[in-house]
Motif scaffolding. Structure first.
Motif, PDB file in Angstrom:
ATOM      1  N   ILE A 111       1.299  -1.354   0.261  1.00 21.80           N
ATOM      2  CA  ILE A 111       0.042   0.046   0.090  1.00 21.80           C
ATOM      3  C   ILE A 111       0.683   0.899  -0.219  1.00 21.80           C
ATOM      4  CG2 ILE A 111      -1.665   1.582   1.052  1.00 21.80           C
ATOM      5  CD1 ILE A 111      -2.481  -1.523   0.318  1.00 21.80           C
ATOM      6  N   CYS A 112       1.673   1.910  -1.101  1.00 19.70           N
ATOM      7  CA  CYS A 112       1.518   3.046  -1.532  1.00 19.70           C
ATOM      8  C   CYS A 112       0.929   4.541  -1.357  1.00 19.70           C
ATOM      9  CB  CYS A 112       2.830   2.949  -2.295  1.00 19.70           C
ATOM     10  SG  CYS A 112       2.887   0.831  -3.261  1.00 19.70           S
ATOM     11  N   ALA A 155      -2.148   5.253  -3.155  1.00 16.63           N
ATOM     12  CA  ALA A 155      -3.507   4.857  -2.454  1.00 16.63           C
ATOM     13  C   ALA A 155      -4.464   5.683  -2.323  1.00 16.63           C
ATOM     14  CB  ALA A 155      -4.107   4.720  -1.185  1.00 16.63           C
ATOM     15  N   ASN A 156      -4.359   7.028  -2.652  1.00 19.11           N
ATOM     16  CA  ASN A 156      -5.104   8.226  -1.841  1.00 19.11           C
ATOM     17  C   ASN A 156      -4.252   9.661  -3.118  1.00 19.11           C
ATOM     18  OD1 ASN A 156      -6.062  10.739  -1.113  1.00 19.11           O
ATOM     19  ND2 ASN A 156      -4.383  10.947   0.733  1.00 19.11           N
ATOM     20  N   PRO A 157      -5.458   9.055  -4.540  1.00 18.94           N
ATOM     21  CA  PRO A 157      -4.978  10.135  -5.615  1.00 18.94           C
ATOM     22  C   PRO A 157      -5.086  11.152  -5.317  1.00 18.94           C
ATOM     23  CG  PRO A 157      -5.594   7.822  -6.231  1.00 18.94           C
ATOM     24  CD  PRO A 157      -5.561   7.619  -4.859  1.00 18.94           C
ATOM     25  N   ASP A 158      -6.085  11.326  -4.732  1.00 18.86           N
ATOM     26  CA  ASP A 158      -6.714  13.126  -4.680  1.00 18.86           C
ATOM     27  C   ASP A 158      -5.376  13.745  -3.706  1.00 18.86           C
ATOM     28  OD1 ASP A 158      -9.197  12.605  -6.409  1.00 18.86           O
ATOM     29  OD2 ASP A 158     -10.624  12.171  -4.683  1.00 18.86           O
ATOM     30  N   GLY A 159      -5.181  13.264  -2.997  1.00 17.18           N
ATOM     31  CA  GLY A 159      -3.988  13.881  -1.908  1.00 17.18           C
ATOM     32  C   GLY A 159      -3.214  13.986  -2.388  1.00 17.18           C
ATOM     33  N   PRO A 183     -13.692   6.370   0.273  1.00 17.35           N
ATOM     34  CA  PRO A 183     -13.663   5.097  -1.277  1.00 17.35           C
ATOM     35  C   PRO A 183     -12.405   4.470  -0.851  1.00 17.35           C
ATOM     36  CG  PRO A 183     -14.213   7.599  -2.035  1.00 17.35           C
ATOM     37  CD  PRO A 183     -14.512   7.359  -0.698  1.00 17.35           C
ATOM     38  N   GLU A 184     -11.242   5.562  -0.493  1.00 12.80           N
ATOM     39  CA  GLU A 184     -10.208   4.794  -0.769  1.00 12.80           C
ATOM     40  C   GLU A 184      -9.869   3.245   0.744  1.00 12.80           C
ATOM     41  OE1 GLU A 184      -9.923   9.410  -2.036  1.00 12.80           O
ATOM     42  OE2 GLU A 184     -10.400   8.060   0.101  1.00 12.80           O
ATOM     43  N   ALA A 185     -10.310   3.313   1.738  1.00  5.42           N
ATOM     44  CA  ALA A 185      -9.927   2.730   2.622  1.00  5.42           C
ATOM     45  C   ALA A 185     -11.243   1.858   2.002  1.00  5.42           C
ATOM     46  CB  ALA A 185     -10.279   3.315   4.045  1.00  5.42           C
TER      47      ALA A 185
END
Length: 441
Positions: A111-112, A155-159, A183-185
């Motif tokens: 998980i990256c 794992a968090n494209p928006d962030g 949605p990510e979790a």
């Protein structure tokens, strides 16, 4: 002479991943008519570490790798609030669940960059995907024939797009692996549910506090006391016997995440992070029966050269993550049987439906007596409204239930996720979703 298994492991870590350790430092050579088609490179690599790989570059990079290698598959496993894809990359041997839900084969999940402002792990993951996909050395091919490598590269494209810790709504995804409100979790929970990885490896970064908290790379296993003991031991072995030595061999200092240490004696001074919260990925994964580890890279410049050239700092951050990944892959190769035994023992213990459930505490912080369910209930009964509220979360985790005639449900503890259920449904748990009615306590 080293044992044959050790030689194979060295071949693995010195073969497929060596290119990733040097790619960020090596400018691409000029092409000539006799030059073979080069391997795809990330935006980070082509810029020599001056910038991080963009979303568009990641998409093109993964598409190129998947087209070129029949051992790679890229799937979309979700969509963020801003419409960006969440991707799962699968490399090597598949490890689907058996008909009874038990895992088959050996698999690891990377998980990256759950935190969008911690990009070094993402770059290490992308480079690793490429190097495993294109590897031709016998040791790596043998490893991939017996191992499924699962990677969520961003794992968090928006962030990541906004360079923020949280997602588009400001939520910390790494505090949402229980409630699954983001949605990510939810996407990551589905991967855990559907693929049953034996090992979960979570890549992060941290800011130091001098002089007590200044190591190049920190790691931490699941501290939650609901983690089966054999799973916890293997998680600690991954940290102490593989990741830490690999990082040190590469020239990086190491320590335990969340623990300040005396700069002279090395003795623990204060715990500042890294407790047993069940909603943090390394703890959630441990509770679900997977060997798990958090790895954190130091982000600040360390030398005058790094202070004047941020690309040097960036390259060092990524290289320390890659060095730790070498330790992870060696662990997977050498402890294959021990991982399988530990995860199987955790499942067997859950199905036996015996033993306490801990509502608090950690492996270095014993819980108060009232935070331990010494005789947990046999089930939790949910009314219709409660069940409607938590049903999607239970399903996403893989918890099973029995429907009641009135629209509610009964959730028995005798199932593989037994340690998780009270944390979701017991009113005494810190992060419970609903207060189910205990049955047979």
């Amino acid at each position: 002479m080293a044992p044959r298994s050790a030689l194979r492991s060295r071949g693995l870590v010195l073969g497929a991943l060596t290119a990733a350790l040097t790619a960020a430092f090596t400018p691409a050579p000029p092409l000539t008519e006799s030059t073979p088609t080069p391997l795809p490179r990330t935006g980070f690599e082509t810029s020599h570490g001056a910038r991080w790989t963009s979303e568009a570059e990641e998409s093109a990079f993964l598409a190129t790798v998947a087209r070129a290698s029949d051992r790679v598959r890229v799937d979309r496993i979700g969509t963020t609030a801003q419409g960006r894809p969440l991707r799962l990359v699968r490399i090597g041997a598949p490890a689907p669940a058996r008909h009874d839900g038990a895992p088959r084969g050996t698999s690891v999940l990377l998980i990256c960059s759950q935190h969008g402002d911690e990009p070094a792990g993402r770059e290490a993951c992308l480079a690793t995907v490429r190097d495993l996909a294109y590897a031709t050395d016998p040791a790596t091919r043998r490893f991939l024939s017996r191992t499924g490598v699962l990677v969520v590269p961003t794992a968090n494209p928006d962030g990541r797009a906004a360079d923020t810790r949280g997602n588009a709504d400001g939520s910390d995804i790494n505090r949402d692996h229980l409630a699954l409100a983001t949605p990510e979790a939810r996407a990551m929970a589905a991967v855990l549910r559907d693929h049953h990885p034996g090992t979960v490896y979570d890549l992060h970064e941290y800011s130091p506090t001098a002089p007590y908290y200044v190591k190049d790379l920190l790691s931490l296993w699941p501290r939650n006391l609901n983690t089966a003991e054999r799973v916890r031991r293997e998680s600690a072995a991954l940290a102490d016997d593989f990741v830490t030595p690999a990082a040190r061999r590469a020239g990086f200092s190491t320590g335990v995440y969340g623990i300040w240490t005396d700069p002279v004696t090395g003795a623990p001074v204060r715990q500042v992070a890294g407790d047993g919260q069940e909603r943090i990925l390394r703890n959630t994964a441990g509770i679900k029966g997977a060997v798990a580890l958090l790895v954190e890279t130091r982000v600040d410049p360390l030398t005058d050269a790094e202070k004047t050239d941020p690309a040097r700092t960036n390259r060092r951050r990524v290289t320390s993550q890659l060095a730790a990944l070498k330790g992870l892959f060696t662990f997977l190769d050498r402890h294959r049987g021990r991982i399988a035994a530990a995860t199987a023992a955790a499942r067997t213990a859950a199905l036996a439906d015996r033993g306490p459930v801990h509502l608090g505490g950690a492996d270095n912080d014993p819980p108060a007596p009232d935070r331990v369910l010494t005789r947990p209930p046999r089930a939790y009964r949910l009314d219709a409204a409660q069940f409607a509220r938590v049903r999607p979360v239970l399903a996403a985790h893989g918890v099973t239930w029995l429907r009641d005639p009135g629209g509610g449900a009964t959730v028995p503890l005798r199932q593989p996720l037994r340690p998780l259920i009270p944390l979701l449904l017991d009113a005494r748990a810190d992060y419970h979703l609903v207060a189910g009615r205990p049955v047979g306590e």
